[in-house]
Design an enzyme around this catalytic site. Structure first.
Site, PDB file in Angstrom:
ATOM      1  N   ASP A 182     -31.754  30.409 148.708  1.00  0.00           N
ATOM      2  CA  ASP A 182     -31.294  29.183 148.047  1.00  0.00           C
ATOM      3  C   ASP A 182     -32.474  28.298 147.656  1.00  0.00           C
ATOM      4  OD1 ASP A 182     -29.428  26.716 147.651  1.00  0.00           O
ATOM      5  OD2 ASP A 182     -28.040  28.324 148.173  1.00  0.00           O
ATOM      6  N   ASP A 183     -32.196  27.040 147.467  1.00  0.00           N
ATOM      7  CA  ASP A 183     -33.146  26.027 147.022  1.00  0.00           C
ATOM      8  C   ASP A 183     -34.400  25.993 147.912  1.00  0.00           C
ATOM      9  OD1 ASP A 183     -34.168  23.826 145.778  1.00  0.00           O
ATOM     10  OD2 ASP A 183     -32.502  22.495 146.271  1.00  0.00           O
ATOM     11  N   ARG A 214     -29.588  12.202 143.259  1.00  0.00           N
ATOM     12  CA  ARG A 214     -30.264  13.226 144.058  1.00  0.00           C
ATOM     13  C   ARG A 214     -31.726  13.347 143.593  1.00  0.00           C
ATOM     14  NH1 ARG A 214     -29.669  19.628 145.457  1.00  0.00           N
ATOM     15  NH2 ARG A 214     -29.604  19.375 147.695  1.00  0.00           N
ATOM     16  N   LYS A 245     -27.909  32.328 141.600  1.00  0.00           N
ATOM     17  CA  LYS A 245     -26.979  31.198 141.767  1.00  0.00           C
ATOM     18  C   LYS A 245     -27.490  30.076 140.866  1.00  0.00           C
ATOM     19  CE  LYS A 245     -25.514  27.973 145.492  1.00  0.00           C
ATOM     20  NZ  LYS A 245     -25.662  27.688 146.934  1.00  0.00           N
ATOM     21  N   ASP A 264     -27.246  26.424 139.699  1.00  0.00           N
ATOM     22  CA  ASP A 264     -26.725  25.156 140.223  1.00  0.00           C
ATOM     23  C   ASP A 264     -26.919  24.031 139.213  1.00  0.00           C
ATOM     24  OD1 ASP A 264     -25.651  23.388 142.072  1.00  0.00           O
ATOM     25  OD2 ASP A 264     -26.969  24.010 143.708  1.00  0.00           O
ATOM     26  N   ASN A 277     -26.846  19.740 139.850  1.00  0.00           N
ATOM     27  CA  ASN A 277     -26.495  18.757 140.873  1.00  0.00           C
ATOM     28  C   ASN A 277     -26.362  17.314 140.427  1.00  0.00           C
ATOM     29  OD1 ASN A 277     -26.133  19.809 143.692  1.00  0.00           O
ATOM     30  ND2 ASN A 277     -27.938  20.959 143.087  1.00  0.00           N
ATOM     31  N   CYS A 316     -22.512  27.241 140.179  1.00  0.00           N
ATOM     32  CA  CYS A 316     -22.432  26.242 141.254  1.00  0.00           C
ATOM     33  C   CYS A 316     -22.799  24.902 140.646  1.00  0.00           C
ATOM     34  CB  CYS A 316     -23.417  26.633 142.353  1.00  0.00           C
ATOM     35  SG  CYS A 316     -23.547  25.424 143.684  1.00  0.00           S
ATOM     36  N   ASP A 374     -19.301  22.378 148.807  1.00  0.00           N
ATOM     37  CA  ASP A 374     -20.293  22.427 149.888  1.00  0.00           C
ATOM     38  C   ASP A 374     -19.635  22.205 151.245  1.00  0.00           C
ATOM     39  OD1 ASP A 374     -22.400  23.002 148.270  1.00  0.00           O
ATOM     40  OD2 ASP A 374     -23.108  20.944 148.081  1.00  0.00           O
TER      41      ASP A 374
HETATM   42  C1  GLA Z   1     -26.030  22.206 145.963  1.00  0.00           C
HETATM   43  C2  GLA Z   1     -25.228  23.454 146.240  1.00  0.00           C
HETATM   44  C3  GLA Z   1     -25.586  23.998 147.601  1.00  0.00           C
HETATM   45  C4  GLA Z   1     -27.053  24.271 147.693  1.00  0.00           C
HETATM   46  C5  GLA Z   1     -27.825  23.010 147.360  1.00  0.00           C
HETATM   47  C6  GLA Z   1     -29.308  23.283 147.282  1.00  0.00           C
HETATM   48  O1  GLA Z   1     -25.623  21.159 146.728  1.00  0.00           O
HETATM   49  O2  GLA Z   1     -23.859  23.197 146.142  1.00  0.00           O
HETATM   50  O3  GLA Z   1     -24.855  25.177 147.864  1.00  0.00           O
HETATM   51  O4  GLA Z   1     -27.406  25.301 146.818  1.00  0.00           O
HETATM   52  O5  GLA Z   1     -27.419  22.466 146.113  1.00  0.00           O
HETATM   53  O6  GLA Z   1     -30.020  22.149 146.978  1.00  0.00           O
END
Ligand code: GLA
Length: 740
Positions: A355-356, A435, A468, A470, A472, A518, A540
């Protein structure tokens, strides 16, 4: 208000209508055509009136939509326009080059083409009575799934720019005694909360003005039940879903005669389209389905349509993921990630998803304050790069995936230092962060090129099999340094169209790389983007007790294979409960398996094995029956039934204290005999299910039900029903699909 004297207007119109229809369509004005968009059980019936306008005769049960020789009332115009005497909310409003704000569309021709045995596309062309301004209503019908998709194409040949201010994708009229509207609203970590209300006179609007990540507070789908609240198995329910990831508006306008018009499309509030001559503006598609068997059939129609036409590779199994986000957050290095691969192998995960936090050097992504935009691997954390990690995962039989958020930038990044003008922003206003980040301005071709390059670099990294994607933050300062002052109102539409181009290119260029949609949880839950993705991350919030409700909401419009449900320790619920809840969707795991006691690791591994071997295909490809809602019952229940009805899986989740008695499965073959077997029991435990191991016929099971062994909150059960009693399952090897 009509801009011209009535009498001239009328004379002028009839001349145009006669010319247009007789010359171009060869249809005598006295013989107005009936256009029927029919599916297996429903029909949308339209007719051009003797005044040249296009009217709707009905949408619903096919035989109810009979033709009529009278001119239908003005309220039933199918795609009404502002300024031509239509006094309710219009579907279309345009300002023509000479400043005229009225549009007056007349029927020209219709053309239907078969696009395969199940799909027919009907294009109905309308033209303004004066201006060279054309609207084509496009209706694609999916016969077996009872789905009709509508979009609109608008173009003109005026000498200048026409400004579109309303441009609905679809605006059908319903005619019932009562209308009950269910929406799916919420916020971060409480997505898809259901609320049903009876509509009254006036306009009820469900919308988003967020531009990007637009489903954050509500996703653009709804259920409309006629003549009473929606029931699961009976009654007429219409499902609507707008395939658009930007701002949207779903407006329900009820007049004093009880007609209800549902105007669905891009949100006209704050957005406009400046349309040059010759360019075609295509609205997003609106999906409709009509069910005479309640919300349950509405869902099954959408699910069947989505698996075949709405999502990427809908007929393929989804991989079981092990994700590191809840286990490590940003805090990891190469050694830690490699050590997690052993756990992935131990539980039988198909893909490990990093992930991130893997990128950024001058501005390392060690938290959410920096790094977005700098998509180079962080050489401190991961000195040997992503391909090394992929190879290490591969050695353990696990594929490797990666997280990106390519539409975004942190002010603390090389990208922003170099291109501060690439962020969405407005003059004379301090930048608002959310964010700690900003949206990139995708209306700008240079930004589009940058994002395409990021996609190529990430998807093209050797060993990356899963991405994935994303997103945000939403837009709060919709302004572009690229667009001229007079085009600022086009920004968010241009953004989303450019985004789809990039996503479409990605899906085409990298067919072997799986992709998850996402958006800070479920901020992008729509079929506009989903068609380029295999699945989406719905929330989440992975606490399974909350998840029962969240998954329930999503289940109305999205098939289980498209909704990623991960087993986590959130909420500290019993592991079995977390497993049972996650198994009713596309299963994944997000835990630090290094910290799990061996007995729990074993339990997890056997849940994953069970899922892959016996459950996944029924859940992902089967028909869903919602049996007991967690909103109304202490013990929720649902079952999935395979297409041939030979197998079913029943899930039962106790969400609060109380006894609901037996659960009656649905969708079984009444004549067939099924062996009942409770599965996913902890090692050494015996089933407490009365009837476990017995063979019962479908009719008895559906009539008398089964009494689930659930008594207190977080008790759960997974019960398999297998026709004939025999478990005719393939061998272990062949059940492991080879993912792209
Ligand atoms: C979002 C996604 C999470 C994760 C974070 C990473 O909130 O929904 O699943 O990937 O970003 O920063």
């Amino acid at each position: 208000m009509k801009p011209f004297p009535n009498v001239c207007y009328a004379i002028f119109l009839s001349a145009e209508v006669l010319t247009g229809r007789a010359d171009q369509a060869g249809v005598a004005p006295t013989d107005p055509p009936i256009i029927q968009i029919a599916t297996a059980h429903s029909a949308l019936t339209l007719r051009a009136g003797d005044d040249g306008r296009l009217y709707e005769l009905g949408y619903g049960r096919a035989e109810k939509n009979s033709s009529t020789t009278d001119r239908p009332p003005r309220e039933s115009e199918f795609y009404p326009q502002y300024g031509d005497g239509f006094v309710w909310e219009p579907a279309l409003q345009a300002a023509h080059v000479d400043g005229n704000t009225s549009t007056d569309l007349r029927y020209v021709r219709e053309d239907s083409r078969t696009l395969g045995t199940n799909v027919t596309l009907t294009r109905i062309e309308l033209k303004d009575s004066h201006y060279p301004f054309y609207v084509t209503l496009c209706l694609e019908r999916f016969r077996n799934e009872d789905v009709i998709e509508q979009w609109v194409e608008i173009r003109h040949q005026e000498h200048g720019v026409v400004v579109l201010r309303h441009f609905a994708s679809s605006a059908p009229v319903f005619n019932a005694r009562e209308y009950w509207l269910t929406q799916f609203y919420g916020d971060w970590a409480r997505e898809a909360t259901m609320e049903e209300e009876k509509l009254g006179p006036g306009i009820k609007i469900l919308d988003s003005k967020l531009g990007v990540r637009a489903s954050r507070f509500r996703f653009p789908s709804f259920a409309l039940s006629e003549n009473g609240p929606a029931r699961e198995d009976s009654g007429e329910v219409i499902g609507g879903s707008l395939a658009w990831s930007g701002s949207y508006q779903l407006a329900f306008d009820m007049d004093s005669d009880n007609h209800l018009r549902a105007l669905c499309g891009i949100n006209p509030s704050g957005e406009a389209v400046h349309l040059e001559p010759g360019r075609i503006f295509k609205t997003p598609a609106m999906l409709w389905t009509w069910s005479a068997h309640g919300a349950g059939r509405m869902t099954r129609n959408f699910d069947r349509w989505a698996r075949r036409y709405g999502i990427r590779d809908g007929d393929q199994p989804r991989p079981v993921l092990l994700n590191n986000w809840e286990a490590t957050g940003f805090n990891f290095d190469e050694k830690a990630i490699v050590s997690l691969f052993d756990g992935a192998q131990a539980i039988g995960a198909d893909v490990f998803l990093l992930d991130d936090g893997w990128f950024g050097n001058a501005h390392p992504r060690n938290d959410d304050h920096a790094g977005l935009g700098d998509w180079q691997v962080n050489t401190n954390k991961l000195p040997r790069g992503l391909s090394y990690l992929a190879a290490q995962a591969g050695r353990r039989g696990v594929k490797f995936g990666i997280w990106i958020e390519p539409e975004m930038v942190n002010p603390r990044s090389d990208l922003f230092e170099k291109h501060p003008d690439w962020a969405i922003q407005q003059p004379h206003r301090p930048l608002e962060l959310s964010r700690n980040q900003l949206d990139l301005d995708l209306s700008n071709p240079a930004v589009q090129q940058f994002v395409r390059r990021v996609v190529d670099e990430v998807f093209g990294t050797p060993g990356v099999s899963f991405v994935k994607w994303d997103c945000n933050r939403y837009v709060t300062q919709p302004g572009s340094t690229y667009l001229p002052p007079g085009r600022q109102s086009d920004l968010l539409i241009d953004y989303n169209l450019a985004l789809y181009n990039i996503m479409a290119r990605m899906a085409k260029k990298y067919p072997r790389t799986m992709a998850m949609l996402c958006s800070g949880g479920g901020g992008r839950a729509d079929y506009g983007a989903l068609k380029y993705f295999d699945e989406m991350w719905p929330s989440d919030n992975t606490d399974p007790l909350h998840r029962v409700f969240i998954q329930w909401g999503y289940s109305y419009f999205f098939p289980a294979e498209a909704v990623c449900d991960h087993i986590t320790r959130s909420g500290n619920r019993p592991l079995k409960f977390a497993e049972d809840v996650a198994m009713s969707g596309a299963l994944g795991v997000d835990m630090d398996l290094r910290k799990l006691p061996p007995a729990e690791l074993e339990q997890l591994a056997s849940a994953v094995a069970l899922y892959k071997k016996e459950i996944r295909d029924v859940v992902e490809q089967g028909d869903l029956y919602r049996l007991r809602s967690p909103y109304e019952h202490p013990c929720a229940a649902l079952d999935y039934v395979s297409a041939d009805r030979s197998r079913a899986v029943l899930f039962v989740y106790q969400v609060k204290d109380g006894d609901d008695g037996s659960v009656r499965p649905r969708g079984l073959d009444p004549q067939a005999r099924y062996r009942v077997r409770e599965v996913n029991l902890p090692a050494g435990a015996n089933s407490q299910l009365a009837g476990d191991g017995r063979v019962m016929d479908g009719v008895t099971l559906m009539r008398d039900g089964l009494r689930p062994p659930c008594h207190k909150p977080c008790d759960s059960a997974v019960i398999e029903l297998v026709k004939g009693g025999a478990m005719a399952l393939p061998s272990d090897e062949s059940t492991r699909p080879s993912f792209r």
